[in-house]
Design a protein around this motif. Structure first.
Motif, PDB file in Angstrom:
ATOM      1  N   VAL A  97      -7.258  66.457  67.239  1.00  0.00           N
ATOM      2  CA  VAL A  97      -7.101  65.167  66.566  1.00  0.00           C
ATOM      3  C   VAL A  97      -5.757  64.597  66.996  1.00  0.00           C
ATOM      4  O   VAL A  97      -4.725  65.256  66.853  1.00  0.00           O
ATOM      5  N   ALA A  98      -5.805  63.384  67.547  1.00  0.00           N
ATOM      6  CA  ALA A  98      -4.582  62.669  67.919  1.00  0.00           C
ATOM      7  C   ALA A  98      -4.381  61.548  66.913  1.00  0.00           C
ATOM      8  O   ALA A  98      -5.321  60.831  66.565  1.00  0.00           O
ATOM      9  N   MET A  99      -3.142  61.421  66.449  1.00  0.00           N
ATOM     10  CA  MET A  99      -2.832  60.422  65.439  1.00  0.00           C
ATOM     11  C   MET A  99      -1.587  59.651  65.851  1.00  0.00           C
ATOM     12  O   MET A  99      -0.578  60.231  66.229  1.00  0.00           O
ATOM     13  N   ARG A 100      -1.694  58.329  65.788  1.00  0.00           N
ATOM     14  CA  ARG A 100      -0.524  57.459  65.934  1.00  0.00           C
ATOM     15  C   ARG A 100      -0.234  56.934  64.540  1.00  0.00           C
ATOM     16  O   ARG A 100      -1.135  56.476  63.832  1.00  0.00           O
ATOM     17  N   TYR A 101       1.024  57.046  64.120  1.00  0.00           N
ATOM     18  CA  TYR A 101       1.355  56.651  62.760  1.00  0.00           C
ATOM     19  C   TYR A 101       2.755  56.042  62.686  1.00  0.00           C
ATOM     20  O   TYR A 101       3.534  56.122  63.625  1.00  0.00           O
ATOM     21  N   THR A 102       3.031  55.422  61.556  1.00  0.00           N
ATOM     22  CA  THR A 102       4.343  54.857  61.269  1.00  0.00           C
ATOM     23  C   THR A 102       4.999  55.726  60.206  1.00  0.00           C
ATOM     24  O   THR A 102       4.375  56.068  59.198  1.00  0.00           O
ATOM     25  N   LEU A 103       6.246  56.090  60.447  1.00  0.00           N
ATOM     26  CA  LEU A 103       7.033  56.867  59.505  1.00  0.00           C
ATOM     27  C   LEU A 103       8.143  55.969  58.984  1.00  0.00           C
ATOM     28  O   LEU A 103       8.822  55.296  59.773  1.00  0.00           O
ATOM     29  N   SER A 104       8.320  55.934  57.658  1.00  0.00           N
ATOM     30  CA  SER A 104       9.344  55.060  57.079  1.00  0.00           C
ATOM     31  C   SER A 104       9.961  55.708  55.850  1.00  0.00           C
ATOM     32  O   SER A 104       9.397  56.624  55.260  1.00  0.00           O
ATOM     33  N   GLY A 105      11.138  55.214  55.483  1.00  0.00           N
ATOM     34  CA  GLY A 105      11.809  55.707  54.290  1.00  0.00           C
ATOM     35  C   GLY A 105      13.179  55.084  54.114  1.00  0.00           C
ATOM     36  O   GLY A 105      13.658  54.341  54.971  1.00  0.00           O
ATOM     37  N   GLU A 116       2.077  56.548  57.557  1.00  0.00           N
ATOM     38  CA  GLU A 116       0.879  55.717  57.470  1.00  0.00           C
ATOM     39  C   GLU A 116       0.154  55.720  58.811  1.00  0.00           C
ATOM     40  O   GLU A 116       0.715  55.321  59.832  1.00  0.00           O
ATOM     41  N   VAL A 117      -1.097  56.163  58.784  1.00  0.00           N
ATOM     42  CA  VAL A 117      -1.904  56.256  59.991  1.00  0.00           C
ATOM     43  C   VAL A 117      -2.197  54.854  60.531  1.00  0.00           C
ATOM     44  O   VAL A 117      -2.604  53.968  59.792  1.00  0.00           O
ATOM     45  N   VAL A 151       1.122  65.519  52.169  1.00  0.00           N
ATOM     46  CA  VAL A 151       2.318  66.321  52.441  1.00  0.00           C
ATOM     47  C   VAL A 151       3.519  65.412  52.681  1.00  0.00           C
ATOM     48  O   VAL A 151       4.486  65.432  51.917  1.00  0.00           O
ATOM     49  N   ALA A 152       3.477  64.606  53.735  1.00  0.00           N
ATOM     50  CA  ALA A 152       4.632  63.767  54.089  1.00  0.00           C
ATOM     51  C   ALA A 152       4.894  62.709  53.022  1.00  0.00           C
ATOM     52  O   ALA A 152       6.033  62.530  52.593  1.00  0.00           O
ATOM     53  N   SER A 153       3.848  62.004  52.596  1.00  0.00           N
ATOM     54  CA  SER A 153       4.044  60.867  51.691  1.00  0.00           C
ATOM     55  C   SER A 153       4.114  61.233  50.218  1.00  0.00           C
ATOM     56  O   SER A 153       4.719  60.509  49.441  1.00  0.00           O
ATOM     57  N   ALA A 154       3.505  62.343  49.806  1.00  0.00           N
ATOM     58  CA  ALA A 154       3.462  62.685  48.381  1.00  0.00           C
ATOM     59  C   ALA A 154       4.182  63.983  48.031  1.00  0.00           C
ATOM     60  O   ALA A 154       4.309  64.321  46.862  1.00  0.00           O
ATOM     61  N   GLY A 155       4.645  64.730  49.032  1.00  0.00           N
ATOM     62  CA  GLY A 155       5.402  65.945  48.750  1.00  0.00           C
ATOM     63  C   GLY A 155       4.585  67.109  48.229  1.00  0.00           C
ATOM     64  O   GLY A 155       5.117  68.002  47.578  1.00  0.00           O
ATOM     65  N   LYS A 156       3.301  67.152  48.525  1.00  0.00           N
ATOM     66  CA  LYS A 156       2.441  68.257  48.100  1.00  0.00           C
ATOM     67  C   LYS A 156       2.417  69.302  49.219  1.00  0.00           C
ATOM     68  O   LYS A 156       1.456  69.411  49.975  1.00  0.00           O
ATOM     69  N   THR A 185      -6.110  66.151  58.955  1.00  0.00           N
ATOM     70  CA  THR A 185      -4.973  65.442  59.538  1.00  0.00           C
ATOM     71  C   THR A 185      -4.511  64.317  58.619  1.00  0.00           C
ATOM     72  O   THR A 185      -3.310  64.104  58.431  1.00  0.00           O
ATOM     73  N   LYS A 186      -5.448  63.602  58.031  1.00  0.00           N
ATOM     74  CA  LYS A 186      -5.088  62.538  57.081  1.00  0.00           C
ATOM     75  C   LYS A 186      -4.348  63.110  55.870  1.00  0.00           C
ATOM     76  O   LYS A 186      -3.395  62.507  55.374  1.00  0.00           O
ATOM     77  N   ARG A 187      -4.769  64.289  55.401  1.00  0.00           N
ATOM     78  CA  ARG A 187      -4.107  64.926  54.253  1.00  0.00           C
ATOM     79  C   ARG A 187      -2.660  65.258  54.585  1.00  0.00           C
ATOM     80  O   ARG A 187      -1.777  65.181  53.725  1.00  0.00           O
ATOM     81  N   TRP A 188      -2.407  65.662  55.825  1.00  0.00           N
ATOM     82  CA  TRP A 188      -1.055  65.996  56.278  1.00  0.00           C
ATOM     83  C   TRP A 188      -0.127  64.807  56.019  1.00  0.00           C
ATOM     84  O   TRP A 188       0.950  64.965  55.453  1.00  0.00           O
ATOM     85  N   GLY A 189      -0.555  63.617  56.419  1.00  0.00           N
ATOM     86  CA  GLY A 189       0.281  62.425  56.239  1.00  0.00           C
ATOM     87  C   GLY A 189       0.329  61.945  54.798  1.00  0.00           C
ATOM     88  O   GLY A 189       1.401  61.695  54.254  1.00  0.00           O
TER      89      GLY A 189
END
Length: 144
Positions: free
Chosen positions: A78-86, A67-68, A17-22, A10-14
């Motif tokens: 796995v439940a994740m609360r995170y901040t999405l920004s851009g 960001e988790v 994938v989301a933050s680094a474009g992999k 789940t951490k890799r997803w954020g």
């Protein structure tokens, strides 16, 4: 697989994938029959649909960050609360770049089998995002 392996995926997803474009990381952490129960507008099905979604998001927001803030896990979920920004630098939902920044809260729950996410549910403050980007006013004006 262990609860920790699911948390790590789940951490890799954020982070990757989301933050680094992999985007190919999704092939490693999602099961082949992956189902997104809360897809974004115009998101296609499965892993390829999610990859395409992230490509579009990172084109519109090249500095996209997830960001988790908090994670909670069981052996299966796995439940994740995170901040999405851009920063809006490219076309997003038919709207050209505004140059505006956004930062919103989001939630995601993933269900895992054998160390791979088989389905997800999520919610992002899309209304807050559109307001911060100045897009909401444009869309509302078009519908009159």
């Amino acid at each position: 697989m262990t609860k920790q392996a699911n948390i790590d995926a789940t951490k890799r997803w954020g982070a990757e994938v989301a933050s680094a474009g992999k985007y190919d990381v999704l092939d490693e952490i999602l099961a082949p029959g992956f189902v997104d129960n809360d897809p974004a507008p115009d998101q296609g099905p499965g892993i390829e649909g999610l990859k395409d979604f992230f490509r579009k998001m990172r084109t519109a927001f090249p500095d996209l960050k997830a960001e988790v803030v908090e994670m909670v896990a069981t052996d299966e979920h796995v439940a994740m609360r995170y901040t999405l920004s851009g920063t809006h630098r490219g076309e997003f939902q038919g709207v050209s770049a505004t140059g505006n920044n956004f930062e919103v809260g989001a939630l995601q729950i993933g269900r895992f089998e054998n160390g791979k996410c088989v389905e997800r549910w999520g919610s992002t403050d899309e209304l807050g995002m559109l307001k911060q980007l100045g897009i909401l006013e444009r869309v509302a004006g078009q519908s009159k």
